[in-house]
Design a protein around this motif. Structure first.
Motif, PDB file in Angstrom:
ATOM      1  N   UNK A  43     -37.721-132.517  71.256  1.00  0.00           N
ATOM      2  CA  UNK A  43     -39.131-132.329  70.889  1.00  0.00           C
ATOM      3  C   UNK A  43     -39.710-131.118  71.621  1.00  0.00           C
ATOM      4  N   UNK A  44     -39.233-129.920  71.294  1.00  0.00           N
ATOM      5  CA  UNK A  44     -39.654-128.748  72.079  1.00  0.00           C
ATOM      6  C   UNK A  44     -40.930-128.070  71.585  1.00  0.00           C
ATOM      7  N   UNK A  45     -41.423-128.439  70.417  1.00  0.00           N
ATOM      8  CA  UNK A  45     -42.440-127.579  69.810  1.00  0.00           C
ATOM      9  C   UNK A  45     -43.849-127.843  70.334  1.00  0.00           C
ATOM     10  N   UNK A  46     -44.079-128.989  70.968  1.00  0.00           N
ATOM     11  CA  UNK A  46     -45.352-129.161  71.656  1.00  0.00           C
ATOM     12  C   UNK A  46     -45.488-128.166  72.797  1.00  0.00           C
ATOM     13  N   UNK A  47     -44.403-127.988  73.562  1.00  0.00           N
ATOM     14  CA  UNK A  47     -44.398-126.988  74.623  1.00  0.00           C
ATOM     15  C   UNK A  47     -44.507-125.575  74.039  1.00  0.00           C
ATOM     16  N   UNK A  48     -43.875-125.331  72.878  1.00  0.00           N
ATOM     17  CA  UNK A  48     -43.977-124.011  72.233  1.00  0.00           C
ATOM     18  C   UNK A  48     -45.428-123.675  71.901  1.00  0.00           C
ATOM     19  N   UNK A  49     -46.167-124.675  71.409  1.00  0.00           N
ATOM     20  CA  UNK A  49     -47.570-124.420  71.075  1.00  0.00           C
ATOM     21  C   UNK A  49     -48.365-124.044  72.316  1.00  0.00           C
ATOM     22  N   UNK A  50     -48.130-124.726  73.426  1.00  0.00           N
ATOM     23  CA  UNK A  50     -48.850-124.412  74.661  1.00  0.00           C
ATOM     24  C   UNK A  50     -48.485-123.021  75.167  1.00  0.00           C
ATOM     25  N   UNK A  51     -47.245-122.605  74.971  1.00  0.00           N
ATOM     26  CA  UNK A  51     -46.826-121.290  75.433  1.00  0.00           C
ATOM     27  C   UNK A  51     -47.401-120.150  74.579  1.00  0.00           C
ATOM     28  N   UNK A  52     -47.616-120.386  73.276  1.00  0.00           N
ATOM     29  CA  UNK A  52     -47.990-119.285  72.402  1.00  0.00           C
ATOM     30  C   UNK A  52     -49.376-119.328  71.800  1.00  0.00           C
ATOM     31  N   UNK A  53     -50.099-120.451  71.960  1.00  0.00           N
ATOM     32  CA  UNK A  53     -51.407-120.551  71.316  1.00  0.00           C
ATOM     33  C   UNK A  53     -52.406-119.633  72.017  1.00  0.00           C
ATOM     34  N   UNK A  54     -53.475-119.275  71.304  1.00  0.00           N
ATOM     35  CA  UNK A  54     -54.505-118.435  71.890  1.00  0.00           C
ATOM     36  C   UNK A  54     -55.188-119.095  73.073  1.00  0.00           C
ATOM     37  N   UNK A  55     -55.731-118.270  73.944  1.00  0.00           N
ATOM     38  CA  UNK A  55     -56.335-118.775  75.172  1.00  0.00           C
ATOM     39  C   UNK A  55     -57.536-119.683  74.885  1.00  0.00           C
ATOM     40  N   UNK A  56     -58.221-119.466  73.764  1.00  0.00           N
ATOM     41  CA  UNK A  56     -59.416-120.257  73.460  1.00  0.00           C
ATOM     42  C   UNK A  56     -59.081-121.712  73.155  1.00  0.00           C
ATOM     43  N   UNK A  57     -57.888-121.946  72.609  1.00  0.00           N
ATOM     44  CA  UNK A  57     -57.523-123.307  72.194  1.00  0.00           C
ATOM     45  C   UNK A  57     -56.426-123.901  73.081  1.00  0.00           C
ATOM     46  N   UNK A  58     -56.177-123.268  74.212  1.00  0.00           N
ATOM     47  CA  UNK A  58     -55.065-123.696  75.064  1.00  0.00           C
ATOM     48  C   UNK A  58     -55.255-125.115  75.581  1.00  0.00           C
ATOM     49  N   UNK A  59     -56.438-125.413  76.089  1.00  0.00           N
ATOM     50  CA  UNK A  59     -56.645-126.734  76.691  1.00  0.00           C
ATOM     51  C   UNK A  59     -56.552-127.849  75.653  1.00  0.00           C
ATOM     52  N   UNK A  60     -57.142-127.648  74.467  1.00  0.00           N
ATOM     53  CA  UNK A  60     -57.075-128.675  73.430  1.00  0.00           C
ATOM     54  C   UNK A  60     -55.643-128.877  72.960  1.00  0.00           C
ATOM     55  N   UNK A  61     -54.901-127.781  72.776  1.00  0.00           N
ATOM     56  CA  UNK A  61     -53.514-127.903  72.337  1.00  0.00           C
ATOM     57  C   UNK A  61     -52.672-128.617  73.380  1.00  0.00           C
TER      58      UNK A  61
END
Length: 759
Positions: A43-61
């Protein structure tokens, strides 16, 4: 229309809540990606989202991913992924502009925890290798998201941006959705692939389907055949039937059924066919305007026809301009080469000799033996005919004493001279009409050439903004007949949209302008509306740098009519115009000439004619208005509201006053009023205006004491901070007081134009 506008207001309120909705979407996305498993339980893609998502949505992701790991994984696995998420968050907070520290922290923490478990004997070598693969997948997914976040989407590459990697990472989560025999991931991939195939995006379709098939196989090995079937069907549709909705669906279904023979079980086969049918249904449910909003290579005729039509229109205008010029030149050339008949007094002598003397027995004696005396007699008779139009018997010169028909000679000479004068007047009138005709043709040719140049200016089209504006109008029930938005050579956004004939209120235009500004991300000026037959054309221009402020004051010499006429307006090309025409004299005749010149010139300027072309056509109109002489001065100031560049054109007008830096100066130009000569005698000047600077036009009634006092009063008004309206009123009142002491009062008009920064 009002109902649609209320819907737009509701949509704007929803857009105001957009940041909250996006945060919620980021949290849901983190939870979904954490739920998606590949290769039997990674299940690696939750961590992928945190690594690559924009700074504005980082905490929610991160919160959504953490919740997904806690809810869906066993305690040991969830702790490993939570530790990796925490480390990745710390790396993102400390190093906001680079990807690698956060990736090293998150993936390194995951591997470190696995190493500790292996050293404690709580894990197997297979689990260690699986953890290494999960770390690599997490880093790869995060890198793809971070890389595409910095890429600028282009119309030619619709898969640019984070939508593509996010969709690929979300496919394993869709595979985990319980839907019975249906496979939501297959249906979503099929619908997206058909969309790209319909628009002829072969390369993008291949990239999407290949990546999607790989993700399906990684999430559920039994769906490998489904990924193959979707890829084959979409590529076949993209190659064979681009731009055909029914054709694309038929080709896709045929290729998919053929590949479905590789299904491992009948249940999987039925599930795939049902999912493919669901994807086709979703494709057919997409509105046509959504399909067309995606730039594509299909339907090349519909997309590329606009520019050739413009080029054709430019060519036609240029041909018409050349034809009109040719007509004017031909008329002049033919007139110059034609023989001039009956244009001298000799024609009177010839006419009398032909009418009276041809049957006279004394013809040889008068016109052969005494030819010089006969001609001299007719020359002595010329002043009498010019003065009286006829000659009495006793007024005949002595050279005609030998004439045997003196009474008939007087009558014949009077008739001949009357006919000669009539022919001369007709010739003068025809020459005036010819001059007016050729002048009109030449002026129209010049104006059409200028309009062709404006129409042929290179405009870089913006397909994205065009599609969004078309979708906005379609949502209001105004399906665009034609739309084109682009950037001109100055980088300003402009364009036109044609819809079926519709009446717009000011409120509706204001609301429509707000919506267009929002979707175009540009401050736009109010829409200009033009109705032509069954079509209404909306002209869209970028909001100008300056707003014009007008002031006007008039004091007529006679109460019943004012010979001065003024027009103050802005056109659809981003220019403000101040026009003053002064009819010669006072009273109603002067008012008619001034109003005619001013009204016609304003209409021509609004249509896009240049100042000189408009003046030439006004000159023709005044020349042909009546048999009496008609004349009017023409004083025009045109200001480009984007740059402040002002163009002055003066034909017989008074000086123009410019106030800059608190100092006033007159600007003069030589010329004659229009309507006097066959051609315009005028002169143009250019200058640049800035904020709070004034340009003032006055009629000759205000210059009774010269321009000096006007400059002094303008400087005083500038020092007091008077508005344009107050400045015009003060000047007109003071000029009225000075004119009252004159024996010949004249109409007084003062028109003021100032520039203010647009809000």
């Amino acid at each position: 229309m009002n109902e649609h506008l209320r819907a737009l207001r509701l949509r704007r309120r929803l857009e105001e809540a957009g940041p909250v909705l996006w945060q919620m979407a980021a949290g849901i996305g983190g939870f979904s990606l954490a739920a998606g498993g590949v290769f039997g339980g990674l299940h690696p893609f939750g961590l992928s989202l945190v690594l690559g998502v924009g700074q504005s949505w980082l905490q929610s992701a991160a919160a959504g991913a953490a919740l997904g790991y806690l809810a869906l994984l066993d305690p040991v696995d969830s702790l490993r992924w939570l530790a990796a998420l925490a480390s990745a968050l710390a790396g993102r907070w400390l190093f906001r502009t680079t990807f690698y520290p956060a990736a090293a922290a998150g993936c390194g923490t995951l591997l470190l925890v696995q190493l500790m478990l292996s050293m404690a004997g709580l894990s197997t070598p297979a689990a260690a290798f699986a953890t290494l693969g999960a770390a690599l997948l997490a880093a790869a997914g995060g890198f793809a998201l971070a890389k595409t976040a910095r890429a600028r989407p282009r119309p030619a590459a619709p898969l640019a941006g984070q939508a593509f990697p996010l969709a690929m990472l979300a496919l394993p989560a869709l595979c985990a959705v319980p839907a019975g025999p249906l496979q939501p991931a297959v249906a979503a991939l099929a619908a997206a692939g058909l969309w790209l195939a319909y628009r002829g995006r072969v390369r993008d379709c291949a990239a999407l389907c290949a990546a999607g098939a790989a993700m399906l196989a990684a999430a559920e090995p039994d769906l490998a055949f489904a990924g193959l079937g979707v890829t084959a069907g979409c590529l076949a549709a993209a190659f064979l039937t681009p731009g055909e909705r029914m054709g694309s669906a038929a080709v896709f279904l045929g290729a998919s059924v053929l590949c479905s023979l590789a299904a491992p079980s009948p249940k999987a086969l039925l599930g795939f066919l049902a999912s493919a049918a669901l994807g086709e249904a979703a494709f057919f449910a997409l509105p046509r305007r959504w399909l067309a909003a995606l730039p594509g290579q299909a339907e090349p005729v519909a997309e590329s026809a606009a520019r050739p039509r413009v080029a054709s229109a430019v060519g036609q205008l240029e041909h018409v301009a050349q034809a009109l010029t040719g007509i004017a030149d031909t008329v002049d050339s033919v007139y110059k080469t034609l023989p001039k008949k009956g244009e001298s007094y000799n024609w009177v002598m010839d006419h009398v000799a032909e009418e009276l003397c041809r049957s006279c027995g004394q013809r040889e004696r008068c016109w052969v033996e005494h030819y010089s005396d006969t001609v001299d007699g007719f020359l002595r008779l010329k002043p009498i005919l010019e003065q009286q139009g006829r000659a009495a018997l006793e007024q005949l010169p002595g050279q005609f004493c030998r004439c045997v028909h003196p009474v008939e000679l007087c009558s014949a000479a009077g008739r001949a001279y009357t006919l000669f004068r009539s022919r001369r007047e007709s010739r003068v009138r025809a020459q005036a009409m010819r001059s007016a005709l050729t002048e009109q043709y030449t002026a129209m040719a010049q104006a059409l050439g200028q309009m062709a140049g404006q129409l042929g200016q290179t405009v870089a089209p913006d397909e994205g903004k065009t599609a969004r504006l078309s979708a906005l109008l379609a949502s209001l029930g105004l399906e665009p007949l034609e739309a084109q938005l682009g950037y001109d050579a100055s980088g300003r956004l402009r364009g036109t949209v044609s819809v079926s004939r519709t009446a717009f209120s000011d409120e509706e235009l204001a609301e429509l302008g707000k919506e267009a500004s929002a979707i175009c991300h540009r401050a736009l000026a109010p829409f200009a509306v033009d109705h032509a037959g069954p079509v209404t054309t909306l002209t869209l221009t970028e909001k100008a740098v300056y707003d014009p402020v007008f002031g006007l004051a008039a004091r007529p010499a006679k109460e019943d009519a004012c010979g001065d006429a003024v027009q103050q307006f802005c056109d659809a090309f981003g220019s403000a115009h101040l026009l003053l025409c002064d009819g010669m004299g006072v009273g109603r005749p002067a008012a008619i000439d001034g109003a005619l010149a001013c009204t016609l010139a304003a209409k021509l300027l609004k249509a896009g004619f240049a100042a000189e072309s408009a003046a030439r056509l006004v000159n023709v109109a005044l020349a042909l208005k009546s048999d009496e002489e008609s004349a009017a001065t023409l004083d025009l100031v045109s200001v480009d509201l984007y740059t402040g560049r002002a163009s002055l054109f003066k034909a017989g007008a008074c000086p123009t006053f410019v106030v800059r830096g608190g100092k006033a100066e007159p600007v003069e130009a030589a010329g004659l009023p229009v309507g006097i000569l066959s051609s315009v005698v005028g002169e143009g000047r250019t200058l640049t205006l800035h904020e709070k600077e004034l340009v003032v036009l006055v009629s000759d009634g205000a210059l009774v004491d010269g321009p000096g006092w006007i400059c002094q009063q303008l400087e005083l008004c500038a020092a007091m901070g008077s508005t344009p309206a107050e400045t015009a009123r003060i000047l007109a009142d003071m000029a009225k007081g000075r004119v009252s002491r004159s024996a010949h009062p004249d109409d007084i008009t003062v028109a003021v134009l100032a520039l203010e920064k647009a809000v």
